[in-house]
Design a protein around this motif. Structure first.
Motif, PDB file in Angstrom:
ATOM      1  N   ILE A   1      14.029  -7.207  -4.178  1.00 28.05           N
ATOM      2  CA  ILE A   1      13.155  -6.098  -3.791  1.00 28.05           C
ATOM      3  C   ILE A   1      13.215  -4.980  -4.829  1.00 28.05           C
ATOM      4  N   ALA A   2      14.406  -4.719  -5.381  1.00 27.25           N
ATOM      5  CA  ALA A   2      14.534  -3.698  -6.423  1.00 27.25           C
ATOM      6  C   ALA A   2      13.726  -4.080  -7.659  1.00 27.25           C
ATOM      7  N   ALA A   3      13.783  -5.361  -8.023  1.00 27.18           N
ATOM      8  CA  ALA A   3      13.007  -5.823  -9.181  1.00 27.18           C
ATOM      9  C   ALA A   3      11.512  -5.657  -8.941  1.00 27.18           C
ATOM     10  N   GLU A   4      11.093  -5.926  -7.709  1.00 26.40           N
ATOM     11  CA  GLU A   4       9.673  -5.755  -7.371  1.00 26.40           C
ATOM     12  C   GLU A   4       9.266  -4.289  -7.465  1.00 26.40           C
ATOM     13  N   LEU A   5      10.104  -3.410  -6.916  1.00 28.08           N
ATOM     14  CA  LEU A   5       9.798  -1.974  -6.973  1.00 28.08           C
ATOM     15  C   LEU A   5       9.742  -1.467  -8.412  1.00 28.08           C
ATOM     16  N   SER A   6      10.583  -2.035  -9.277  1.00 26.89           N
ATOM     17  CA  SER A   6      10.633  -1.560 -10.661  1.00 26.89           C
ATOM     18  C   SER A   6       9.365  -1.874 -11.441  1.00 26.89           C
ATOM     19  N   THR A   7       8.526  -2.774 -10.915  1.00 25.29           N
ATOM     20  CA  THR A   7       7.270  -3.104 -11.589  1.00 25.29           C
ATOM     21  C   THR A   7       6.102  -2.264 -11.074  1.00 25.29           C
ATOM     22  N   ARG A   8       6.337  -1.438 -10.077  1.00 22.94           N
ATOM     23  CA  ARG A   8       5.267  -0.626  -9.499  1.00 22.94           C
ATOM     24  C   ARG A   8       5.100   0.671 -10.268  1.00 22.94           C
ATOM     25  N   ALA A   9       3.936   1.287 -10.113  1.00 22.59           N
ATOM     26  CA  ALA A   9       3.617   2.509 -10.858  1.00 22.59           C
ATOM     27  C   ALA A   9       4.566   3.640 -10.494  1.00 22.59           C
ATOM     28  N   ARG A  10       5.230   4.162 -11.501  1.00 21.66           N
ATOM     29  CA  ARG A  10       6.159   5.273 -11.260  1.00 21.66           C
ATOM     30  C   ARG A  10       5.416   6.461 -10.644  1.00 21.66           C
ATOM     31  N   SER A  11       4.189   6.700 -11.112  1.00 18.59           N
ATOM     32  CA  SER A  11       3.425   7.840 -10.602  1.00 18.59           C
ATOM     33  C   SER A  11       3.175   7.728  -9.107  1.00 18.59           C
ATOM     34  N   THR A  12       2.908   6.519  -8.635  1.00 17.38           N
ATOM     35  CA  THR A  12       2.660   6.318  -7.203  1.00 17.38           C
ATOM     36  C   THR A  12       3.931   6.540  -6.392  1.00 17.38           C
ATOM     37  N   ILE A  13       5.050   6.034  -6.895  1.00 17.20           N
ATOM     38  CA  ILE A  13       6.322   6.202  -6.185  1.00 17.20           C
ATOM     39  C   ILE A  13       6.693   7.682  -6.111  1.00 17.20           C
ATOM     40  N   VAL A  14       6.567   8.384  -7.228  1.00 16.22           N
ATOM     41  CA  VAL A  14       6.905   9.813  -7.249  1.00 16.22           C
ATOM     42  C   VAL A  14       5.995  10.587  -6.300  1.00 16.22           C
ATOM     43  N   ALA A  15       4.691  10.308  -6.355  1.00 11.35           N
ATOM     44  CA  ALA A  15       3.734  11.027  -5.518  1.00 11.35           C
ATOM     45  C   ALA A  15       3.950  10.727  -4.033  1.00 11.35           C
ATOM     46  N   THR A  16       4.177   9.458  -3.717  1.00 13.99           N
ATOM     47  CA  THR A  16       4.371   9.084  -2.317  1.00 13.99           C
ATOM     48  C   THR A  16       5.613   9.738  -1.739  1.00 13.99           C
ATOM     49  N   LYS A  17       6.704   9.730  -2.505  1.00 16.62           N
ATOM     50  CA  LYS A  17       7.927  10.342  -2.017  1.00 16.62           C
ATOM     51  C   LYS A  17       7.752  11.852  -1.854  1.00 16.62           C
ATOM     52  N   ALA A  18       7.024  12.481  -2.767  1.00 17.68           N
ATOM     53  CA  ALA A  18       6.773  13.923  -2.657  1.00 17.68           C
ATOM     54  C   ALA A  18       5.917  14.228  -1.431  1.00 17.68           C
ATOM     55  N   MET A  19       4.929  13.376  -1.155  1.00 14.62           N
ATOM     56  CA  MET A  19       4.103  13.540   0.038  1.00 14.62           C
ATOM     57  C   MET A  19       4.947  13.430   1.305  1.00 14.62           C
ATOM     58  N   MET A  20       5.837  12.437   1.335  1.00 15.72           N
ATOM     59  CA  MET A  20       6.681  12.236   2.506  1.00 15.72           C
ATOM     60  C   MET A  20       7.600  13.436   2.742  1.00 15.72           C
ATOM     61  N   ILE A  21       8.109  14.016   1.656  1.00 10.49           N
ATOM     62  CA  ILE A  21       8.969  15.191   1.776  1.00 10.49           C
ATOM     63  C   ILE A  21       8.187  16.372   2.337  1.00 10.49           C
ATOM     64  N   ARG A  22       6.950  16.563   1.850  1.00 10.39           N
ATOM     65  CA  ARG A  22       6.156  17.691   2.354  1.00 10.39           C
ATOM     66  C   ARG A  22       5.791  17.504   3.819  1.00 10.39           C
ATOM     67  N   LEU A  23       5.468  16.288   4.207  1.00 14.35           N
ATOM     68  CA  LEU A  23       5.201  16.006   5.619  1.00 14.35           C
ATOM     69  C   LEU A  23       6.446  16.269   6.458  1.00 14.35           C
ATOM     70  N   ARG A  24       7.586  15.826   5.946  1.00 13.22           N
ATOM     71  CA  ARG A  24       8.851  16.061   6.639  1.00 13.22           C
ATOM     72  C   ARG A  24       9.095  17.547   6.837  1.00 13.22           C
ATOM     73  N   ASP A  25       8.959  18.318   5.750  1.00  7.77           N
ATOM     74  CA  ASP A  25       9.242  19.745   5.823  1.00  7.77           C
ATOM     75  C   ASP A  25       8.253  20.474   6.719  1.00  7.77           C
ATOM     76  N   HIS A  26       7.006  19.987   6.780  1.00  9.23           N
ATOM     77  CA  HIS A  26       6.000  20.616   7.625  1.00  9.23           C
ATOM     78  C   HIS A  26       6.325  20.432   9.102  1.00  9.23           C
ATOM     79  N   ARG A  27       6.888  19.267   9.447  1.00  5.07           N
ATOM     80  CA  ARG A  27       7.145  18.953  10.851  1.00  5.07           C
ATOM     81  C   ARG A  27       8.475  19.504  11.348  1.00  5.07           C
ATOM     82  N   ARG A  28       9.433  19.664  10.459  1.00  5.19           N
ATOM     83  CA  ARG A  28      10.782  19.985  10.907  1.00  5.19           C
ATOM     84  C   ARG A  28      11.020  21.492  10.993  1.00  5.19           C
ATOM     85  N   PRO A  29      11.890  21.915  11.908  1.00  2.00           N
ATOM     86  CA  PRO A  29      12.244  23.328  11.988  1.00  2.00           C
ATOM     87  C   PRO A  29      13.013  23.752  10.745  1.00  2.00           C
ATOM     88  N   PRO A  30      13.017  25.034  10.437  1.00  2.00           N
ATOM     89  CA  PRO A  30      13.678  25.507   9.217  1.00  2.00           C
ATOM     90  C   PRO A  30      15.194  25.307   9.276  1.00  2.00           C
TER      91      PRO A  30
END
Length: 227
Positions: A165-194
């Motif tokens: 699975i790690a080898a498969e992930l390493s062939t995916r677009a770095r830009s997509t992985i970075v963007a997706t993880k950043a989106m997930m963090i912003r969604l997380r922070d929006h939903r969670r209390p401070p």
């Protein structure tokens, strides 16, 4: 261990050739979490708040890493170890894996609000209440059915499956992985209390007679006598 995790994240992020970080345990377990003996030195609830803040910072560092992360779980992922696994992008486990935060029957402390929210995000409020109130550990099959685990394989296949699975992930677009993880963090922070919004709850729990008894009992190798 927690300091080493942060150092590993810093090293991985600084190296442009690293595409995936795999976190695994040794000795037949993923991670049991914190060294309980440090709790002997706690004097009041503020020590508990400071401990949970430090743990939150470590777990948040893993979750914010802009490369893919995989928790390879063989054996118990308990307490802080379960929190580490939940912070990874993917969780791959063997049939020997077990998950849970058994503090209601061992130490008498509690999770931070961010780690509680992380568990709710992964497995929902019903199972989160079940696990935290009863202190039970769930096996690999129940974890997989609940969506806590992405892939479950035999112990002899675990490392091979993780590398695949790690080898498969390493062939995916770095830009997509970075963007997706950043989106997930912003969604997380929006939903969670401070941060700090539940410090009063932590302070009361860590100052309780039950927590003091839980620590003594755990380090003495006996069951706690709750008040």
């Amino acid at each position: 261990m927690y300091d080493a995790l942060v150092e590993a994240c810093d090293t991985a992020q600084a190296d442009p050739n690293v595409r995936v970080l795999i976190i695994r345990g040794s000795g037949g377990a993923f991670a049991a979490g914190t060294d309980i003996s440090q709790f002997r030195e706690f004097e009041d609830g503020d020590d508990g708040v400071a401990y949970e803040q430090r743990l939150d910072a470590v777990i948040d560092r893993i979750e914010r890493l802009p490369i893919a992360t995989i928790a390879e779980i063989d054996g118990a992922a308990a307490g802080g170890g379960c929190a580490i696994a939940m912070a990874c992008d993917l969780r791959i486990c063997s049939e020997r894996a077990r998950f849970g935060v058994p503090v209601s029957r061992t130490l008498g402390n509690c999770l931070s609000i961010t780690n509680t929210a992380r568990m709710v995000d992964l497995i929902g409020p019903a199972l989160t209440r079940d696990l935290l109130l009863t202190g039970r550990m769930i096996d690999a099959r129940e974890a997989f059915a609940a969506g806590l685990v992405n892939t479950m394989v035999g112990s002899s296949e675990l490392q091979q499956e993780t590398f695949k699975i790690a080898a498969e992930l390493s062939t995916r677009a770095r830009s997509t992985i970075v963007a997706t993880k950043a989106m997930m963090i912003r969604l997380r922070d929006h939903r969670r209390p401070p941060a700090g919004s539940a410090d009063d709850i932590l302070r009361e729990c860590y100052a309780s007679k039950e927590f003091k008894e839980g620590v003594v009992a755990f380090l003495s190798g006996r069951k706690p006598n709750w008040y």
